[in-house]
Write a protein that holds these residues in place. Structure first.
Motif, mmCIF file in Angstrom:
data_model
loop_
_atom_site.group_PDB
_atom_site.id
_atom_site.type_symbol
_atom_site.label_atom_id
_atom_site.label_comp_id
_atom_site.label_asym_id
_atom_site.label_seq_id
_atom_site.Cartn_x
_atom_site.Cartn_y
_atom_site.Cartn_z
ATOM 1 N N THR A 255 0.542 -1.083 0.202
ATOM 2 C CA THR A 255 0.034 -0.100 -0.275
ATOM 3 C C THR A 255 0.600 1.170 0.365
ATOM 4 O O THR A 255 0.302 2.302 -0.588
ATOM 5 N N GLY A 256 2.109 1.100 0.724
ATOM 6 C CA GLY A 256 2.908 2.177 0.784
ATOM 7 C C GLY A 256 3.384 2.977 -0.959
ATOM 8 O O GLY A 256 3.927 3.799 -1.088
ATOM 9 N N VAL A 257 3.777 1.832 -1.731
ATOM 10 C CA VAL A 257 3.905 2.468 -2.743
ATOM 11 C C VAL A 257 3.367 2.675 -3.900
ATOM 12 O O VAL A 257 3.685 3.599 -4.934
ATOM 13 N N MET A 258 1.655 2.845 -3.818
ATOM 14 C CA MET A 258 1.457 3.889 -3.842
ATOM 15 C C MET A 258 0.924 5.066 -4.729
ATOM 16 O O MET A 258 0.834 5.181 -5.394
ATOM 17 N N VAL A 259 1.560 6.008 -3.144
ATOM 18 C CA VAL A 259 2.010 7.068 -3.264
ATOM 19 C C VAL A 259 3.238 7.093 -4.568
ATOM 20 O O VAL A 259 3.097 7.855 -5.283
ATOM 21 N N VAL A 260 4.020 6.345 -4.231
ATOM 22 C CA VAL A 260 5.173 6.661 -4.469
ATOM 23 C C VAL A 260 4.793 6.468 -6.375
ATOM 24 O O VAL A 260 5.451 6.911 -6.603
ATOM 25 N N GLU A 261 4.092 5.215 -6.444
ATOM 26 C CA GLU A 261 4.527 5.164 -7.672
ATOM 27 C C GLU A 261 3.814 6.375 -8.869
ATOM 28 O O GLU A 261 4.102 6.635 -9.950
ATOM 29 N N ASN A 262 2.627 7.176 -7.907
ATOM 30 C CA ASN A 262 1.981 9.237 -8.806
ATOM 31 C C ASN A 262 2.978 9.680 -8.465
ATOM 32 O O ASN A 262 2.557 9.717 -9.791
ATOM 33 N N LEU A 263 3.742 9.755 -7.644
ATOM 34 C CA LEU A 263 4.922 10.720 -7.572
ATOM 35 C C LEU A 263 5.544 10.173 -8.904
ATOM 36 O O LEU A 263 6.071 11.742 -9.510
ATOM 37 N N PHE A 264 5.946 9.232 -8.745
ATOM 38 C CA PHE A 264 7.553 9.028 -10.273
ATOM 39 C C PHE A 264 6.650 8.081 -11.422
ATOM 40 O O PHE A 264 7.220 8.289 -12.495
ATOM 41 N N ALA A 265 5.044 8.328 -11.651
ATOM 42 C CA ALA A 265 4.136 8.038 -12.746
ATOM 43 C C ALA A 265 4.347 7.054 -13.433
ATOM 44 O O ALA A 265 5.013 6.358 -14.591
ATOM 45 N N LEU A 266 4.772 5.608 -12.811
ATOM 46 C CA LEU A 266 4.687 3.758 -12.925
ATOM 47 C C LEU A 266 3.722 3.251 -12.630
ATOM 48 O O LEU A 266 2.437 3.746 -11.962
ATOM 49 N N PRO A 267 3.554 2.464 -13.958
ATOM 50 C CA PRO A 267 2.539 2.000 -14.280
ATOM 51 C C PRO A 267 2.265 1.149 -13.193
ATOM 52 O O PRO A 267 2.110 -0.243 -14.149
ATOM 53 N N GLY A 268 1.338 0.944 -12.262
ATOM 54 C CA GLY A 268 1.820 -0.299 -11.286
ATOM 55 C C GLY A 268 0.468 0.018 -10.676
ATOM 56 O O GLY A 268 -0.302 0.219 -11.162
ATOM 57 N N LEU A 269 -0.347 -1.366 -9.851
ATOM 58 C CA LEU A 269 -0.978 -1.849 -9.090
ATOM 59 C C LEU A 269 -1.727 -0.499 -8.433
ATOM 60 O O LEU A 269 -2.641 -0.352 -8.400
ATOM 61 N N GLY A 270 -1.015 0.704 -7.372
ATOM 62 C CA GLY A 270 -1.501 1.650 -7.152
ATOM 63 C C GLY A 270 -2.154 2.301 -7.908
ATOM 64 O O GLY A 270 -3.420 2.872 -7.377
ATOM 65 N N ALA A 271 -1.590 2.677 -9.155
ATOM 66 C CA ALA A 271 -1.579 3.867 -10.127
ATOM 67 C C ALA A 271 -3.394 2.973 -10.857
ATOM 68 O O ALA A 271 -3.923 4.082 -11.394
ATOM 69 N N MET A 272 -3.445 2.184 -10.996
ATOM 70 C CA MET A 272 -4.439 1.242 -11.658
ATOM 71 C C MET A 272 -5.553 1.296 -10.922
ATOM 72 O O MET A 272 -6.657 1.451 -10.960
ATOM 73 N N LEU A 273 -5.195 1.570 -9.563
ATOM 74 C CA LEU A 273 -6.689 1.100 -8.089
ATOM 75 C C LEU A 273 -7.136 1.805 -8.030
ATOM 76 O O LEU A 273 -8.215 2.512 -8.046
ATOM 77 N N VAL A 274 -6.047 3.281 -8.128
ATOM 78 C CA VAL A 274 -6.664 4.951 -8.147
ATOM 79 C C VAL A 274 -7.623 5.652 -9.316
ATOM 80 O O VAL A 274 -8.224 5.577 -9.306
ATOM 81 N N THR A 275 -7.095 4.801 -10.098
ATOM 82 C CA THR A 275 -7.556 5.325 -11.700
ATOM 83 C C THR A 275 -8.410 4.463 -11.674
ATOM 84 O O THR A 275 -10.261 5.208 -12.684
ATOM 85 N N ASP A 276 -9.123 3.323 -11.520
ATOM 86 C CA ASP A 276 -10.031 2.635 -11.481
ATOM 87 C C ASP A 276 -11.202 2.588 -10.450
ATOM 88 O O ASP A 276 -12.374 2.776 -10.766
#
Length: 325
Positions: A255-276
């Motif tokens: 769960t912690g990497v979700m913020v980091v993924e958005n900060l670094f524009a990484l197409p990870g699970l966190g960004a996917m969940l936020v987008t969905d």
């Protein structure tokens, strides 16, 4: 074998209960799921067609049975927004998120374990105070703030020492291994530094308790120096606790990497969940939430089994209580 069967049975029961909880939680949300997904300007005919298309007009028990049967066969459903399989999207995003988590955990262990051991081994009060300060400061720094600082220092284009990419991930994924790995270094450092401070505190506490044990005293009586006794005997005694800490840290990083993924524009699970969630693709969110929660349960099971292997006292206690292994 009885212990393994019992834990696995509890794991399966927990997964079943979890699936019911996730399914019901999304069904008791205010409003109609089809109306929410169709948008505020959708007509009644569009909402009815979407409800039929997604099977939301069927009884809840039938909907749950179909979804559960799909999960058992690896079918997570179809995204209402993209029209693609949720399983394929999760697989593509997981290829970014889990390498990031593993790299972050490696960095955290490389920081936390040596510094935690050094904080106990050293007799220099100033060094102990320094280690204590590092643990407090490192744990207090949010991953978002450390990520921004790392971007200012090391990102290409705007950093003082522009050596690493700070945004995005290669379109061809891990086919371009060097570029893909380089894009994860800064986000892994941002997450690993904070987690490493926590591991350092736990290591210091666990090894400090082991230093007072009779096993360490006996090792020193047999000719080992204090340093040797702590590293060879005390660290081994602390290993089950450290495995638990590493497991919990790994779970928190999901769960912690979700913020980091958005900060670094990484197409990870966190960004996917936020987008969905933002696109109101609740059917996809349902499967994604279940997979994340199931991963937490699986990690707990693995840590529990690791404890059994690393600490023979647990096995002996079970034999003493009459459990058949």
């Amino acid at each position: 074998m009885g212990f393994v069967a019992k834990r696995f049975g509890l794991f399966v029961a927990a997964l079943f209960g979890l699936s019911i909880l996730v399914f019901v939680a999304l069904r008791i949300l205010p409003g109609d799921v089809a109306a929410v997904m169709a948008g505020t300007n959708a007509t009644a005919a569009r909402i009815a067609a979407l409800r039929t298309q997604m099977g939301l007009d069927r009884p809840l028990i039938v909907q749950y049975g179909d979804w559960l049967a799909g999960l058992l066969h690896g079918d997570l459903g179809m995204s209402a927004i993209s029209g693609k399989s949720v399983a394929s999207q999760v697989g593509a995003r997981a290829a970014v998120t889990f390498p990031l988590i593993v790299l972050s955990l490696i960095i955290a262990l490389l920081i936390g374990l040596p510094l935690g051991c050094a904080a106990v081994i050293t007799r220099n009060t100033r060094l102990r105070g320094l280690f204590h300060a590092l643990a407090i400061v490192g744990g207090a720094v949010p991953a978002l703030w450390s990520g921004l600082l790392l971007i200012l220092l090391f990102s290409r284009g705007s950093g003082l020492l522009p050596v690493l990419p700070s945004q995005g991930f290669p379109n061809n994924g891990w086919a371009n291994f060097g570029r893909a790995a380089a894009s994860l270094v800064l986000p892994a450092l941002a997450t690993g530094i904070t987690a490493g401070a926590g591991i350092m505190r736990y290591t210091r506490a666990a090894l400090g308790d082991a230093a007072q044990s009779q096993a360490v005293a006996m090792a020193m009586a047999c000719g080992m120096t204090r340093r040797q006794a702590l590293l060879r005997v005390g660290l081994r005694l602390s290993l089950p606790q450290l495995v638990s800490v590493a497991g919990l840290t790994f779970a928190q990083m999901v769960t912690g990497v979700m913020v980091v993924e958005n900060l670094f524009a990484l197409p990870g699970l966190g960004a996917m969940l936020v987008t969905d969630v933002g696109n109101r693709d609740l059917i996809a969110v349902q499967s994604e939430l279940f997979l994340l929660a199931a991963f937490f349960l699986l990690l707990g099971l693995v840590v529990d089994m690791a404890h059994r292997v690393l600490d023979p006292r647990l096995k002996n206690a079970s034999i003493g209580s009459g459990e058949v292994l």
